[in-house]
Structure formats: C-alpha cells, structure tokens
Write an enzyme that holds these catalytic residues in place. Structure first.
Site, short mmCIF file in Angstrom:
data_model
loop_
_atom_site.label_atom_id
_atom_site.label_comp_id
_atom_site.label_asym_id
_atom_site.label_seq_id
_atom_site.Cartn_x
_atom_site.Cartn_y
_atom_site.Cartn_z
N PHE A 156 22.15 -3.03 28.98
CA PHE A 156 23.21 -2.05 28.73
C PHE A 156 24.58 -2.73 28.95
CE2 PHE A 156 25.85 1.62 29.77
CZ PHE A 156 25.43 2.56 28.84
N ASP A 170 17.79 -1.81 37.15
CA ASP A 170 18.54 -0.64 36.69
C ASP A 170 17.51 0.38 36.18
OD1 ASP A 170 20.02 1.27 35.28
OD2 ASP A 170 21.64 -0.16 34.91
N TYR A 196 22.44 11.70 35.32
CA TYR A 196 22.75 12.70 34.28
C TYR A 196 21.83 12.57 33.07
CZ TYR A 196 25.65 8.70 32.84
OH TYR A 196 26.10 7.45 32.52
N LYS A 197 20.91 11.58 33.10
CA LYS A 197 19.95 11.42 31.99
C LYS A 197 18.71 12.26 32.30
CE LYS A 197 22.13 7.13 30.71
NZ LYS A 197 22.22 5.67 30.87
N ARG A 254 17.97 7.07 18.02
CA ARG A 254 17.13 7.20 19.21
C ARG A 254 16.63 8.62 19.37
NH1 ARG A 254 19.86 4.83 24.55
NH2 ARG A 254 21.22 6.59 24.06
C1 LIG Z 1 23.39 5.09 31.15
C2 LIG Z 1 23.39 3.73 31.74
C3 LIG Z 1 24.46 3.31 32.54
C4 LIG Z 1 25.65 4.22 32.73
O1 LIG Z 1 26.62 3.77 33.60
P1 LIG Z 1 27.77 4.83 34.04
O2 LIG Z 1 28.55 4.13 35.06
O3 LIG Z 1 27.05 6.06 34.54
O4 LIG Z 1 28.55 5.16 32.82
C5 LIG Z 1 24.38 2.04 33.11
N1 LIG Z 1 23.30 1.24 32.88
C6 LIG Z 1 22.26 1.64 32.10
C7 LIG Z 1 21.08 0.74 31.89
C8 LIG Z 1 22.29 2.89 31.50
O5 LIG Z 1 21.27 3.29 30.72
#
Ligand SMILES: *Cc1c(COP(=O)(O)O)cnc(C)c1O
Length: 410
Positions: A132, A209, A234-235, A382
């Site tokens: 990400f 992560d 939040y996911k 997705r």
């Molecule tokens: C959604 C996600 C993030 C999000 O980071 P935020 O600081 O909450 O915006 C980070 N890493 C991964 C792998 C994600 O899927």
C-alpha cells in the site's frame, strides 16, 4: 428446499438459506435497501447498534461524567479495546495491543522504533514493491531520515509476498521487513507464519500490516511469533470514517523507544514533571490524548465478531469470494475480464479483483446504479466482500450489474 437450484437467483438464494449466520446482515445500517456494497474492505457499513452507543456516549458518558470520564474509563480505553481486538481477532494475549493514531502514524512509530533498536550494521528495510502506498512512502522517508537503504521485494500484481521471495532479499543487513497480510490490490494472503520464520532466521524483525485482513482473516500473532503489527479499523472492523488504527507490539519488544514521545505515553502523565520517562508496557507507544469518540463504532463490531467467532467469519468470507469467482468465470470471462486475485481460496483474503481495461468507466457507471465496488489502477475493479454484512444474493446482483455495465456502460 427440494431439487437442484437451476437459475442464478435460486442458487444465490440456496447459498443464503444454507448460511447459518446470514441473519447477522440485518444488524447493519442499509442492509434493508437494494444497494450492492462491494467496498467493505475500504469503509465498512455501520452497525445499527452504533447509533445507540453514540447517543449513550454523548448523553451519559461525555455529557454526564464530563472530565471524570478520563479517570473512570477513557484513559484505559485504548488498551482495553486493544486487548479485545487482540483476543477476538488477532490471537494476541492482553497487554500487547492498543488503539492509537491513524494507520499511517502508527506504522511510522513502529517502523521507526524497530529500526532505531536494530544492531549496528543492520541498515536495510525490506518492503514489497506493491505494498500500500502509505507503507512504501513511510519506509522511504524513514530510510532517508536514518541513512538506511530500502531493499525492494518484487512481487507480481496479481499475487504478493512469499516465503521464498522473502528469503531471497533478507540477510545480515536487514533491520526490519514490512509486509501486508492481505495485499490491497490482489487480495493475496501471505503466509505470515512462514515468512516471519524466514525473517527471524535472518536475525531481523517483521512488521505485518493487517489493514486488509483484520476482521476477515483469522490471525494468530502470538503463536506465529510476530514482532509488530498495525491495522486499520474502518475497513472490516466497521469503525467509521477515520476511526483510529491499532498496533501490536509483542511483549518482548516493549522496551523499544518510540519516536513521538508525548505525555500520554509517560509513566505518570499527570505529574507533568520534567523529562520523559516512558510508561511500562504497550502504553509507551501512545503519544497524545486518545480519540475516544472515534473508537465507538469499532467496539460494536468487535462485540459482533466475538459473538459469531473469527473462524465463522473467515468461512463466510471464503464462501463469498469463491462465489464471486464462480460468477466472474460464468458472466465476466466471456466479456474479456480476467481474475487479478488468487484462485486458491487458501491464498486469498476477503476481496477479489477483476481486471479489464474499461473498469474505470464501469465502476463510475455502477456507482450511478447503487452498485459500489472500487477501482484501482490499472484496470482493477475490487469486489470487497465484508463477511458479516454481505449476502450471496447481493454478490449475484452486483456481478450481474458488472456484466451489464461492461456490455452497456452508458
Ligand atoms: C487502508 C490501508 C492503510 C490506511 O492508512 P491510513 O493512515 O488509515 O489512511 C494503510 N496500509 C494499508 C495496507 C491499508 O490497506
């Protein structure tokens, strides 16, 4: 039900009828509508219970207890809720997980703490090149701050990090390896246990992560001997837009110094004395005042997952993604769509990516029709299937809508 289902509607109906936890879907706001939600891996639907929890918080806790709330409950809340996430979702014993800042900030704190504690000569951070963006940008920034080198683990876009791939890039110069449990693009499910062992054999630490796995894939952080982990709420934990992330620091690593040393991580914050003395345990990784009101929704989802059980959640997730792949083969392959995710459910997290060079316009057309997947370049639609809030019939309606939009995007 008698006979073999013949039509797609009947098949979806039979899958829903056979699903012992199908009724849980009614607990989510919006489940009564015809909207098809394929983006639970980006922003989960709210639980109906959260509206009452927010009201009670405003009137009975914040409104009535006022500043006393900190002593009575809120000061402990980041760690109390962290312990619950650890118990219900992560396979983590108490005292190792807390709810804190954004995912990005918690990643920064733990990556920086880990590389600062590495022995001399370990000056490389390993990360996969399809991780990400925020993870990659942080690693590049920290490497620049610390005069370290980023060693890229190359992965294919429809797969992710493997133990063999990791073994080829880790070595005596590795300080830390940063990887995602479920790849945000392909949905590839990494073998955390095997890769963690490879990293430890090289004498390095690993940070996982869990943003795209927590709440949909079972995880055993303690048993797998993971060092550090961070995840989003939040996911699949349905905490609401901007709900704070959690971090896990294994008991043996809690002596690390974290880089944002603030008063809330101090051993005695209300003494307000000179100099910083870090708190014992995981509390030292907290920096400032915890975002208590942003943790409310997430607590409801943890309670729900606790009732259902993570292994049931994962079983439903596998059944949903398997059904989506079945429909993609039937309805979308003839239209030129290819699968950008692993076919083997054992190597797949909670979402499925469908590839076609017109997917950007297809997703835009679907949003107009109340069918909500998301789009990731290049050409990826997705299908994120939040296990507890998605029905098989919703998957059917959504996949048929993708086929319709591909035939007629207008
Ligand atoms: C959604 C996600 C993030 C999000 O980071 P935020 O600081 O909450 O915006 C980070 N890493 C991964 C792998 C994600 O899927």
């Amino acid at each position: 039900m008698t006979g073999t289902p013949t039509t797609r509607i009947e098949r979806a109906g039979a899958l829903d009828a056979a699903d012992a936890i199908a009724g849980v879907r009614d607990a989510f706001v919006g489940s009564e509508t015809d909207l098809v939600y394929f983006d639970g891996n980006s922003l989960g639907r709210p639980l109906r219970a959260t509206a009452e929890r927010v009201r009670a918080f405003v009137e009975e806790e914040w409104g009535a207890r006022l500043i006393r709330g900190w002593d009575e409950k809120w000061y402990e809340q980041p760690i109390a809720l962290g312990d619950e996430i650890g118990r219900v979702c992560l396979g983590a014993a108490p005292g190792q997980t807390f709810v804190g800042d954004s995912t990005t900030v918690l990643l920064y704190k733990l990556i920086r703490a880990a590389v600062d504690s590495a022995p001399d000569g370990r000056d490389e951070i390993v990360i996969d090149d399809d991780n990400f963006p925020t993870d990659r940008y942080l690693v590049e920034g920290i490497a620049a701050e610390r005069g370290m080198t980023v060693r890229w683990l190359e992965v294919s876009r429809d797969a992710g990090a493997t133990a063999e791939g990791a073994a080829a890039v880790v070595g005596e110069r590795t300080a830390l390896v940063v990887l995602s449990h479920v790849a945000y693009r392909s949905g590839f499910l990494a073998d955390v246990e095997a890769i963690t062992r490879v990293v430890h054999d090289a004498g390095a630490l690993v940070l996982w992560d869990l943003s795209h796995s927590v709440g949909s894939v079972t995880t055993e952080l303690d048993a797998w001997e993971v060092d550090l982990a961070v995840g989003c709420t939040y996911k699949y934990l349905n905490g609401g837009p901007g709900s704070p992330a959690f971090a896990y620091v294994a008991a043996g690593h809690q002596g690390m110094r974290q880089p944002i040393q603030g008063w809330m991580g101090h051993a005695d914050p209300f003494r307000m004395g000179p100099g910083y003395t870090p708190a014992d345990g995981v509390r030292r990784f907290i920096s400032g005042t915890p975002p208590i009101s942003a943790m409310l929704g997430l607590a409801d989802m943890i309670d729900l997952i606790d009732t259902v059980g993570m292994s049931e959640v994962r079983a439903k997730s596998v059944a949903l993604t398997t059904y989506a792949v079945e429909l993609a083969d039937e309805l979308l392959a003839p239209l030129g769509v290819t699968l950008g995710s692993p076919r083997d459910p054992g190597q797949r997290g909670g979402h499925v990516t469908l590839q076609h060079d017109r997917m950007r316009e297809v997703v835009a057309a679907l949003w107009q029709r109340d069918v909500i997947p998301d789009y990731r370049d290049p050409g990826g639609l997705r299908v994120g299937l939040s296990p507890l809030s998605t029905s098989f019939d919703e998957v059917r309606r959504g996949m048929e809508a993708v086929a319709d939009a591909l035939r007629d995007p207008a």
